[in-house]
Structure formats: structure tokens, C-alpha cells
Design a protein around this motif. Structure first.
Motif, mmCIF file in Angstrom:
data_model
loop_
_atom_site.group_PDB
_atom_site.id
_atom_site.type_symbol
_atom_site.label_atom_id
_atom_site.label_comp_id
_atom_site.label_asym_id
_atom_site.label_seq_id
_atom_site.Cartn_x
_atom_site.Cartn_y
_atom_site.Cartn_z
ATOM 1 N N THR A 113 0.785 -1.238 0.000
ATOM 2 C CA THR A 113 0.000 0.000 0.000
ATOM 3 C C THR A 113 0.813 1.282 0.000
ATOM 4 O OG1 THR A 113 -0.091 0.005 2.424
ATOM 5 C CG2 THR A 113 -1.844 -1.180 1.257
ATOM 6 N N GLY A 114 2.095 1.201 0.314
ATOM 7 C CA GLY A 114 2.833 2.429 0.588
ATOM 8 C C GLY A 114 2.464 2.931 1.981
ATOM 9 N N PHE A 115 3.081 4.035 2.389
ATOM 10 C CA PHE A 115 2.842 4.551 3.734
ATOM 11 C C PHE A 115 1.543 5.346 3.796
ATOM 12 C CE2 PHE A 115 7.443 4.017 3.335
ATOM 13 C CZ PHE A 115 7.665 3.150 4.404
ATOM 14 N N PRO A 116 0.860 5.333 4.952
ATOM 15 C CA PRO A 116 -0.407 6.063 5.095
ATOM 16 C C PRO A 116 -0.233 7.551 4.802
ATOM 17 C CG PRO A 116 -0.049 4.591 6.964
ATOM 18 C CD PRO A 116 1.228 4.601 6.181
ATOM 19 N N GLN A 117 -1.263 8.151 4.234
ATOM 20 C CA GLN A 117 -1.193 9.560 3.860
ATOM 21 C C GLN A 117 -0.926 10.446 5.067
ATOM 22 O OE1 GLN A 117 -1.146 10.500 0.609
ATOM 23 N NE2 GLN A 117 -0.475 12.477 1.437
ATOM 24 N N GLU A 118 -1.460 10.054 6.218
ATOM 25 C CA GLU A 118 -1.243 10.850 7.434
ATOM 26 C C GLU A 118 0.241 10.933 7.770
ATOM 27 O OE1 GLU A 118 -2.508 10.844 12.195
ATOM 28 O OE2 GLU A 118 -3.229 9.250 10.853
ATOM 29 N N LEU A 119 0.959 9.817 7.617
ATOM 30 C CA LEU A 119 2.401 9.812 7.863
ATOM 31 C C LEU A 119 3.125 10.655 6.821
ATOM 32 C CD1 LEU A 119 5.076 8.888 9.064
ATOM 33 C CD2 LEU A 119 4.817 6.715 7.847
ATOM 34 N N ILE A 120 2.752 10.517 5.556
ATOM 35 C CA ILE A 120 3.387 11.289 4.486
ATOM 36 C C ILE A 120 3.163 12.787 4.695
ATOM 37 C CG2 ILE A 120 3.359 11.764 2.007
ATOM 38 C CD1 ILE A 120 4.733 9.129 2.772
ATOM 39 N N ASP A 121 1.940 13.167 5.055
ATOM 40 C CA ASP A 121 1.632 14.591 5.297
ATOM 41 C C ASP A 121 2.502 15.155 6.407
ATOM 42 O OD1 ASP A 121 -0.297 14.466 3.338
ATOM 43 O OD2 ASP A 121 -1.996 14.317 4.735
#
Length: 402
Positions: A113-121
Motif C-alpha cells: 500500500t505504501g505509507f499512510p497519507q497521514e504519515l506522508i503529510d
């Protein structure tokens, strides 16, 4: 000077980890999606018997049936199969268990999935850079794909793999090392959060001005989690013994319990470094990880390359055995499986081999199966007369110590 407590059978113990060289799926492998995996078993048809002289002499083929590889009548060493007790199949879990740590919560992977958007943000906000990539990829391939964009947009490439890892790469010309390391330190702090808990964050700098000449540099830096408990290595160090680390061992344990270390650029280099340590006077443990089996061949599902790597190791093993002293003990094992003939690109949940050799061994042949990799650490601690830390697991192999 090395402090020595009490009597010991072996002055020096060498543990060499053939990273990912498993020997058949464990009973709970279906839970991990790995039923049918068998790294060594499936390698047999790619191996040449005459190029495994030293591994065979220690009993590898007596322990594990392989196509075209015959057991020897009188093995020089002892051998057994070991079961992983921890919940996982990654490098850190396997190595930590060898030294006594029982991991019940596996490290997080984000391969699909890749990393969660919350972590990327949050990573973008704290680093001040746009994230590109955020997928599972080969490190060399993702630089070719996104390197120009990273340089032109002042972005940073974030990617993962089949391991529990978050990697950030940037061009040293446009993303200076100090800033890259700063961003990795931020990522390490963020991923201490339980739902994002990865085993390692890795800085992956590269140089070059086009996809044709991009190349990664030696300025890689790993930011690992600290072990969740003290280990056999800590017990040795605290009692004045030497704990020498070769290859990824320093990173896997975040430097804990280590008195001296060297990083390797290949598995052959790692064996040369181990041989160099064997030519010195020390009392304690030399712990070596040989990663190429896993990184170059297992994840890339290349059985021919994997088999050739095992044959290269056998050559170096022959050189190592020539410098082994009468009061040394050699342990050859693995941390998990990574069947290069299996589906996907992930590690595989497998038993691992343990080959043991010393001129001082009074027995030869098969030993009872171990319920945990931790029997390695417990045996080392018992040899040097030091107590294992509280809450560790493992049972000393008395047959080896008698």
C-alpha cells in the motif's frame, strides 16, 4: 584488556548468519502466506555439489535434503533445525531472537500500500519537502524513475520494500547529506508511533545528473529501533568480553552490546572481515551478517544468483576454517527464509539450519531441534559464564558445552 570470568570451553565464538537461507516452511507458515516455501530445498537443482565441499563436510546435506547434493558419511560438525518462536519473519526479529529477545508484535510493513497519507503529510510538513514515490521498489530502479523529478522539484523520494523499512533517497548535489539525515531522523521519530512502527529508516544518498549515471553512494545511514530488551551481547559486554559485529549487525542492534564493528560492502567482503577478526586475539563473540543472499537474490527471486552466492560463501568458509583455532566455536545459521523460487518478493517463514563446528567438539552429527533461535545466545552466555538478561528466552545446548 579483556576480562575473563570463570572457565570457558571456547575462547571465541563466531556466529555467521547467511541472511535468509531457510530450510523449509514452518507449521504456522500459512498464516504468513508462505506454505510450501523451502529456500535450501528449492535451491538444490541450481547448486553444484563439488562447490559445496565445506558446507557438506559440516553436515549441511545431512541436515537438509537437496536435489543432487549428497550427505557425507562422517560430518565434521553437529547440525540441527531451529524454529522461530517470535511472531515475524524479518531480519531484526530473527537476529534479536538469536540473542534472546522474544518479539510478539511484528514490525509493520507497507509493501502493498505504501505509507499512510497521514504519515506522508506529517513527514512533508516537518521536513519541508514534497514526498514522491511512496511505494515498494528497488532502490536502484526508483532512483532511475524519480531521480530527475526529485532534483528538479526539490522533493524527496520515499519508498519501502518487502522489509519493515522506510527509505529516503536524495541526490547529494541538491539534497545535502546533513538535510537528508535530518529528514531521516524526523521519519524515525514519527515511525515510533505503534501503527507506523517500522524496523529501520534508511538514508539512501546518490550522485549523478541523469538516470544513466545515477549511483548510490557509501553515505547510507541506518536508523534502527533499539532492541526491546537487553541481549546476550549486552551480557557479554557488561562482563568485559569482546563483541565484534560484521556487516548489518551494528545496525540491527543499533550499536547495543557491541564493542567493535565493521560494515561490509558484500557478503564476500563480510567473510574477509570475519577472517581478519579471526586472525586477532580476542575473547568473546564475533557476530557476522552476510546480506547478499537476501538483498541481491532472495527478494529479486533469482535462484541462480542465490545458488552462486552460496557457492562463493563455501570458498570463503574454507579460508575461514584454516584460521579457526582449537578453542574456537563456529555457528552457521540464518535469520529467516527468502525462497527465490517462491511467489512475490517477501521473506518466507521457515525453519533455519544451525551448523556447529569446533576442533573441541566431542560429538558429531544430528542434534535435537531447537524451539527457538535464542538457544544460540543462551549457549554463548553459558560458555562465558554470564547470566542472560531478565525476560530473555533460550536454552543452552549442553551437548556443545560438555
Amino acid at each position: 584488556m579483556t576480562k575473563v570470568n570463570g572457565k570457558m570451553k571456547y575462547q571465541r565464538i563466531f556466529v555467521i548468519v547467511l541472511d535468509s537461507v531457510g530450510m523449509g516452511y514452518m507449521p504456522d507458515a500459512a498464516k504468513f502466506g508462505d506454505e510450501g516455501a523451502d529456500t535450501l530445498g528449492h535451491l538444490g537443482k541450481y547448486l553444484h555439489e563439488d562447490k559445496l565441499l565445506h558446507l557438506r563436510s559440516l553436515g549441511l546435506a545431512n541436515l537438509k535434503a537437496m536435489e543432487g547434493i549428497h550427505p557425507v558419511e562422517k560430518p565434521l560438525g553437529c547440525y540441527k533445525r531451529m524454529k522461530e518462536q517470535s511472531n515475524g519473519k524479518d531480519t531484526m526479529t530473527g537476529h534479536w531472537e538469536m540473542m534472546g529477545i522474544h518479539t510478539t508484535k511484528p514490525f509493520k510493513t507497507f509493501t502493498e500500500t505504501g505509507f499512510p497519507q497521514e504519515l506522508i503529510d506529517e513527514l512533508e510538513k516537518q521536513c519541508g519537502k514534497k514526498v514522491i514515490g511512496n511505494k515498494s521498489a528497488s532502490g536502484t530502479e526508483i532512483i532511475k524513475e524519480l531521480g530527475m523529478q526529485e532534483m528538479q522539484e526539490n522533493a524527496m523520494i520515499v519508498y519501502t520494500s518487502a522489509d519493515s523499512v522506510l527509505q529516503i533517497c536524495g541526490n547529494e548535489k541538491t539534497f545535502d547529506l546533513a538535510n537528508l539525515y535530518r529528514c531521516c531522523e524526523i521519519a524515525r521519530k514519527l515511525t515510533l508511533k505503534e501503527e507506523w512502527r517500522v524496523g529501520r529508516v534508511i538514508a539512501r544518498p546518490y550522485v549523478g545528473d541523469s538516470p544513466e549515471n545515477f549511483r548510490r553512494t557509501s553515505n547510507r545511514h541506518d536508523y534502527a529501533l533499539k532492541p526491546t530488551n537487553k541481549t546476550a551481547m549486552d551480557a557479554l559486554k557488561e562482563n568485559g568480553y569482546d563483541v565484534l559485529a560484521v556487516g548489518k549487525i551494528h545496525d540491527i542492534f543499533d550499536g547495543e552490546g557491541i564493542t567493535d564493528s565493521v560494515h561490509s560492502v558484500s557478503s564476500v567482503n563480510g567473510m574477509n572481515q570475519t577472517i581478519d577478526y579471526a586472525k586477532t586475539d580476542f575473547t568473546g563473540l564475533c557476530f557476522t551478517n552476510l546480506v547478499d543472499f537476501d538483498a541481491l537474490w532472495g527478494h529479486r527471486r533469482n535462484p541462480e544468483g542465490y545458488a552462486a552466492e552460496l557457492e562463493r560463501f563455501d570458498v570463503k568458509l574454507g579460508e575461514f576454517l584454516k584460521v579457526l583455532r582449537d578453542d574456537d566455536l563456529l555457528m552457521i545459521t540464518a535469520d529467516h527464509g527468502n525462497d527465490p523460487t517462491y511467489t512475490g518478493t517477501d521473506h518466507t517463514r521457515e525453519y533455519v539450519p544451525l551448523l556447529l563446528y569446533s576442533p573441541k567438539l566431542t560429538i558429531r552429527g544430528s542434534l535435537p531441534e531447537s524451539d527457538s533461535f535464542a538457544d544460540i545466545g543462551a549457549t554463548i552466555a553459558a560458555n562465558f559464564g554470564v547470566a542472560m538478561p531478565e525476560e530473555t528466552i533460550g536454552t543452552p545446548m549442553k551437548e556443545i558445552l560438555d
